[in-house]
Write a protein that holds these residues in place. Structure first.
Motif, PDB file in Angstrom:
ATOM      1  N   ASP A 175      -0.214  -5.306   2.508  1.00 48.36           N
ATOM      2  CA  ASP A 175      -0.339  -3.916   2.981  1.00 48.36           C
ATOM      3  C   ASP A 175      -0.942  -2.988   1.954  1.00 48.36           C
ATOM      4  O   ASP A 175      -1.753  -2.137   2.193  1.00 48.36           O
ATOM      5  CB  ASP A 175       0.626  -3.340   3.860  1.00 48.36           C
ATOM      6  CG  ASP A 175       0.379  -2.111   4.669  1.00 48.36           C
ATOM      7  OD1 ASP A 175      -0.373  -2.181   5.663  1.00 48.36           O
ATOM      8  OD2 ASP A 175       0.534  -1.057   4.094  1.00 48.36           O
ATOM      9  N   ARG A 179      -4.695  -0.820   1.869  1.00 49.27           N
ATOM     10  CA  ARG A 179      -5.004   0.502   1.879  1.00 49.27           C
ATOM     11  C   ARG A 179      -5.638   0.968   0.755  1.00 49.27           C
ATOM     12  O   ARG A 179      -6.379   1.817   0.873  1.00 49.27           O
ATOM     13  CB  ARG A 179      -3.449   1.202   2.068  1.00 49.27           C
ATOM     14  CG  ARG A 179      -2.565   0.915   3.257  1.00 49.27           C
ATOM     15  CD  ARG A 179      -1.453   2.045   3.094  1.00 49.27           C
ATOM     16  NE  ARG A 179      -0.552   1.879   4.450  1.00 49.27           N
ATOM     17  CZ  ARG A 179       0.177   2.788   4.603  1.00 49.27           C
ATOM     18  NH1 ARG A 179       0.309   3.948   4.110  1.00 49.27           N
ATOM     19  NH2 ARG A 179       1.150   2.578   5.776  1.00 49.27           N
ATOM     20  N   SER A 182      -9.181   0.192   1.192  1.00 50.24           N
ATOM     21  CA  SER A 182      -9.690   0.973   2.100  1.00 50.24           C
ATOM     22  C   SER A 182      -9.937   2.518   1.365  1.00 50.24           C
ATOM     23  O   SER A 182     -11.014   3.100   1.657  1.00 50.24           O
ATOM     24  CB  SER A 182      -8.943   1.091   3.319  1.00 50.24           C
ATOM     25  OG  SER A 182      -9.404   2.233   4.381  1.00 50.24           O
ATOM     26  N   ARG A 269      -1.604  10.667  -0.881  1.00 53.29           N
ATOM     27  CA  ARG A 269      -3.389  10.527  -0.870  1.00 53.29           C
ATOM     28  C   ARG A 269      -3.793  11.781  -1.120  1.00 53.29           C
ATOM     29  O   ARG A 269      -4.744  11.619  -1.918  1.00 53.29           O
ATOM     30  CB  ARG A 269      -3.409   9.862   0.567  1.00 53.29           C
ATOM     31  CG  ARG A 269      -4.644   9.415   0.632  1.00 53.29           C
ATOM     32  CD  ARG A 269      -5.316   8.956   2.135  1.00 53.29           C
ATOM     33  NE  ARG A 269      -6.551   8.630   2.353  1.00 53.29           N
ATOM     34  CZ  ARG A 269      -6.956   7.428   2.357  1.00 53.29           C
ATOM     35  NH1 ARG A 269      -6.047   6.342   2.470  1.00 53.29           N
ATOM     36  NH2 ARG A 269      -8.022   7.035   2.578  1.00 53.29           N
TER      37      ARG A 269
END
Length: 499
Positions: A175, A179, A182, A269
């Motif tokens: 995962d 992420r 992306s 983020r």
């Protein structure tokens, strides 16, 4: 020395002139002559040590005191030189950051001896992505706890990306890569990693690697080359190693506090985007974000995201539960005793039978707890309606308000559990939305008896009859029928005639 040797060889061995050698090397003829006289180049001798700005007004003593305090703390809670500089500024220090950095460096060297030496590395654009884990402490929902943080760093642009998880299991690794790619919006050529069991299953004496099949599937999906570092040689991915220490001081000291892990990851983020506005370490006139924009244009297109799950076959217990990582999850009762496929994602658990998804649960990280979906057990209530009162799946069942009111009304009377079970079975046949609407109407009309609710459900599910057109569109008779008894006698005689 290599240049001196080359110049001496050109003149003394090959017989070239001083003028031609000076023209070829760009050196003056006097310098070439000096090299001919002595085989070592002239060197500059410093007459006195360089003058450096010193910490004054007692701040050197204060800085040493802060450093010694940090040495008594756990390593991950120690402040960086930047944090100590900010502390001094808050106390009145007006000097620059460089003296503080040199002072801390000297204290560390005095404490641990001379530092190790490494070979500087260079990475071209889109060449490599580095990955590593770290362990940090955060506050989630008012509770202090440890989380594992996945660190990524594009080696050319130095763009960082971090995401937190409850653990380092393989589904978390998959995962995290999905992420990260992306976030970067493309795929680099290589990824440089350590040798954890979730990614590398075997390291031979010749240092050949056997990668885990599931991790290799991830690499094949994105067409990336995995490169595992030499054991105990973290300098081979030194950028991300340094990032761990840098971001620990920037993001996790003091401990961040959020309601849940999703809130923490959203904040991380945003902070990664903010930190990219710093100057690039090699291209000082540009920021990391500006260099990254150029690099992103060269990354390979991302394509479809990898389905990052870890799969195993499990047997459904007689209690309609399957177990994964010390917790239990329910499946529909008709699969009791059968083997099904369990797909563990970072945030959810999916149960599959054949090609059909039969159940899906939010991933839990508690220990030894059962998680029920009450609708999985409703068919069993047809034979055991009494379990509706004390069955574990139905204890904290959150039903729609109207259905909850009807349940309380039925359960207050004798045999009410059977009636409510019949209503639940109707929900399985017609859908919970239809039954919920019928229950809302029953509450509004104050008709809570089961036959009345069944009638409302039938009204909702019966097909709507389209009204016929205008009367003049009906077929019209062209000949008026007349009464004729002889026709009837003819039909009777035809039936009596022998075959």
């Amino acid at each position: 020395m290599e240049s001196v040797s080359k110049i001496r060889r050109w003149i003394l061995v090959e017989g070239r002139s001083i003028r031609s050698v000076a023209r070829a090397t760009g050196l003056s003829r006097n310098t070439v002559k000096k090299y001919l006289k002595d085989n070592s180049p002239p060197s500059y001798q410093r007459q006195a040590p360089p003058a450096r700005h010193k910490l004054c007004d007692g701040f050197d003593t204060r800085l040493q005191e802060l450093f010694e305090q940090d040495q008594k703390r756990p390593r991950r809670e120690r402040r960086t030189a930047q944090k100590l500089y900010e502390q001094l500024v808050s106390e009145g220090y007006t000097g620059s950051y460089s003296p503080v950095q040199r002072f801390i460096r000297d204290l560390k060297r005095a404490d641990t001896g001379s530092g190790d030496a490494f070979i500087p590395l260079h990475f071209a654009a889109v060449d490599a992505l580095q990955f590593d884990w770290s362990e940090e402490r955060v506050v989630l929902g008012g509770v202090e706890q440890k989380v594992k943080v996945a660190h990524f760093r594009l080696c050319h642009s130095r763009k960082p990306f971090v995401v937190a998880y409850p653990g380092e299991s393989q589904e978390m690794v998959l995962d995290a890569f999905v992420r990260a790619l992306s976030f970067y919006g493309g795929v680099p050529r290589r990824v440089i990693i350590d040798n954890p069991k979730t990614m590398v299953t075997y390291v031979s004496r010749s240092r050949d690697r056997i990668f885990h099949p599931r991790f290799l599937a991830l690499m094949n999906h994105y067409v990336m080359e995995p490169v595992a570092c030499t054991p105990a040689s973290g300098w081979e991915k030194g950028q991300v190693e340094n990032q761990v220490q840098f971001l620990r001081g920037r993001l996790f000291a003091p401990m961040p506090a959020f309601d849940d892990l999703d809130g923490l990851n959203d904040w991380l983020r945003l902070r990664c985007e903010e930190l990219a506005n710093r100057a690039h370490p090699e291209q000082s006139t540009r920021t990391i974000a500006e260099v990254f924009e150029d690099e992103r244009a060269e990354l390979r297109p991302l394509g479809r995201a990898f389905d990052g799950y870890v799969e195993k076959t499990v047997r459904v217990r007689s209690t309609c539960l399957v177990q994964y990582a010390s917790n239990r999850y329910s499946v529909p009762s008709q699969f009791a005793g059968q083997h099904v496929s369990l797909r563990a994602y970072a945030s959810r658990i999916v149960l599959v039978s054949g090609q059909d998804v039969i159940a899906e649960h939010k991933r839990r990280f508690t220990r030894n707890v059962s998680y029920f979906e009450p609708w999985h057990f409703v068919p069993l209530l047809d034979r055991k309606p009494g379990a509706l009162r004390d069955g574990a799946p139905f204890v904290d069942w959150q039903l729609p308000d109207a259905m909850h009111r009807i349940r309380e009304h039925y359960m207050a009377g004798k045999g009410g559990d059977r009636e409510f079970v019949d209503l639940l079975l109707l929900a399985q046949d017609h859908g919970i939305e239809v039954v919920e609407i019928a229950c809302d109407l029953a509450v509004e009309q104050n008709t809570l008896r089961l036959p009345a609710i069944v009638n409302l459900i039938n009204q909702l599910v019966e097909p709507v009859i389209t009204p016929l057109g205008e009367p003049y569109t009906y077929p019209q008779l062209t000949m008026r029928p007349e009464a004729d008894c002889k026709r009837y006698e003819t039909l009777c005689s035809a039936e009596e005639a022998p075959a």
